[in-house]
Scaffold this motif. Structure first.
Motif, short mmCIF file in Angstrom:
data_model
loop_
_atom_site.label_atom_id
_atom_site.label_comp_id
_atom_site.label_asym_id
_atom_site.label_seq_id
_atom_site.Cartn_x
_atom_site.Cartn_y
_atom_site.Cartn_z
N SER A 84 0.83 -1.21 0.00
CA SER A 84 0.00 0.00 0.00
C SER A 84 0.86 1.26 0.00
O SER A 84 0.57 2.23 -0.69
CB SER A 84 -0.93 0.00 1.21
OG SER A 84 -1.88 -1.03 1.12
N GLU A 85 1.94 1.22 0.79
CA GLU A 85 2.84 2.36 0.85
C GLU A 85 3.54 2.60 -0.48
O GLU A 85 3.97 3.72 -0.79
CB GLU A 85 3.86 2.15 1.96
CG GLU A 85 3.25 2.28 3.36
CD GLU A 85 4.21 1.84 4.46
OE1 GLU A 85 5.38 1.50 4.12
OE2 GLU A 85 3.79 1.83 5.63
N LYS A 86 3.65 1.54 -1.28
CA LYS A 86 4.27 1.66 -2.60
C LYS A 86 3.26 2.09 -3.66
O LYS A 86 3.60 2.21 -4.84
CB LYS A 86 4.92 0.34 -3.00
CG LYS A 86 6.14 -0.02 -2.17
CD LYS A 86 6.76 -1.33 -2.64
CE LYS A 86 8.02 -1.65 -1.84
NZ LYS A 86 8.66 -2.91 -2.29
N GLY A 87 2.00 2.29 -3.24
CA GLY A 87 0.98 2.76 -4.16
C GLY A 87 0.15 1.68 -4.82
O GLY A 87 -0.69 1.96 -5.68
N LYS B 109 -2.81 -0.72 -5.25
CA LYS B 109 -4.19 -0.80 -4.77
C LYS B 109 -4.50 -2.22 -4.31
O LYS B 109 -4.03 -3.20 -4.90
CB LYS B 109 -5.17 -0.35 -5.85
CG LYS B 109 -5.11 1.14 -6.15
CD LYS B 109 -6.12 1.54 -7.20
CE LYS B 109 -6.21 3.04 -7.34
NZ LYS B 109 -4.91 3.65 -7.71
#
Length: 217
Positions: free
Chosen positions: A204-207, A209
């Motif tokens: 999630s922190e890497k974007g 979804k």
């Protein structure tokens, strides 16, 4: 290696881990509530539970259900077992086995709900039959989950999610299918009680979804 060996030794003495060599391992099929939990509650299973943090989170969120985390890695189950003990949870246990052997441990209609969270995507075509949402696994789950029960699947892997949707829509029809490619932007987000695994937080922190679906057989 020494740390793993110590954990394996401790697993043998822990009541909340069922594994080869323990009496219940051979006899728990059909009697989870009577012989292990000692309480008649709906049984919820998490497949390939890893460190067990999701299983424990579910057990905390819904104390009226009995939860079983399943994985083949003993050092991972040690982590979940330890977490459950720290929270003094009596409605959660862990089973060490391969997923394809589930029918050895659960009777037909014994499970109320199955969670599959962030499994190995098995991206190579030759490994398709090893994906935990392949039809051979779905047929097994169908036997074990009661007719009004749910299957819930959460992943960061788009390819595996799209593969699973294709299977459900073309090869293995189900009912009440709901899905999203962005869990946190839909009302379905309430289904997971806000529980996030370590890997979910990383992706999630890497974007990336988070994809989610649920259905009934």
């Amino acid at each position: 290696m020494r740390k793993k060996l110590k954990r394996f030794a401790e697993n043998h003495s822990r009541d909340n881990i069922i594994q080869p060599g323990k009496p219940l391992y051979e006899n728990v099929r059909g009697s989870w509530n009577s012989d292990y939990f000692k309480e008649e509650n709906p049984i919820v299973v998490e497949l390939a539970c890893g460190d067990g943090e999701y299983t424990v989170g579910l057990a905390q969120a819904e104390p009226s259900c009995n939860y079983i985390g399943i994985d083949i890695k003993g050092d991972r189950l040690y982590q979940g077992s330890t977490l459950a003990m720290e929270y003094d949870l009596t409605n959660v246990g862990f089973l060490r086995t391969q997923i394809h052997l589930l029918e050895n441990f659960f009777d037909e209609n014994e499970i109320s709900e199955i969670w599959l969270t962030f499994p190995d995507p098995r991206p190579r075509d030759r490994d398709e039959k090893r994906r935990l949402t392949h039809t051979r696994f779905l047929n097994m789950y169908k036997k074990l989950v009661r007719k009004d029960g749910w299957f819930k699947f959460k992943t960061d892997n788009t390819a595996l999610f799209d593969y699973t949707l294709e299977v459900l829509q073309n090869d293995f029809p189900v009912k009440n299918l709901e899905y999203t490619h962005d869990l946190y932007q839909t009302e379905l987000v309430s289904d997971h009680y806000g529980i996030k695994t370590k890997y979910e937080r990383i992706w999630s922190e890497k974007g990336e979804k988070i994809k989610y679906l649920k259905f009934q057989f």
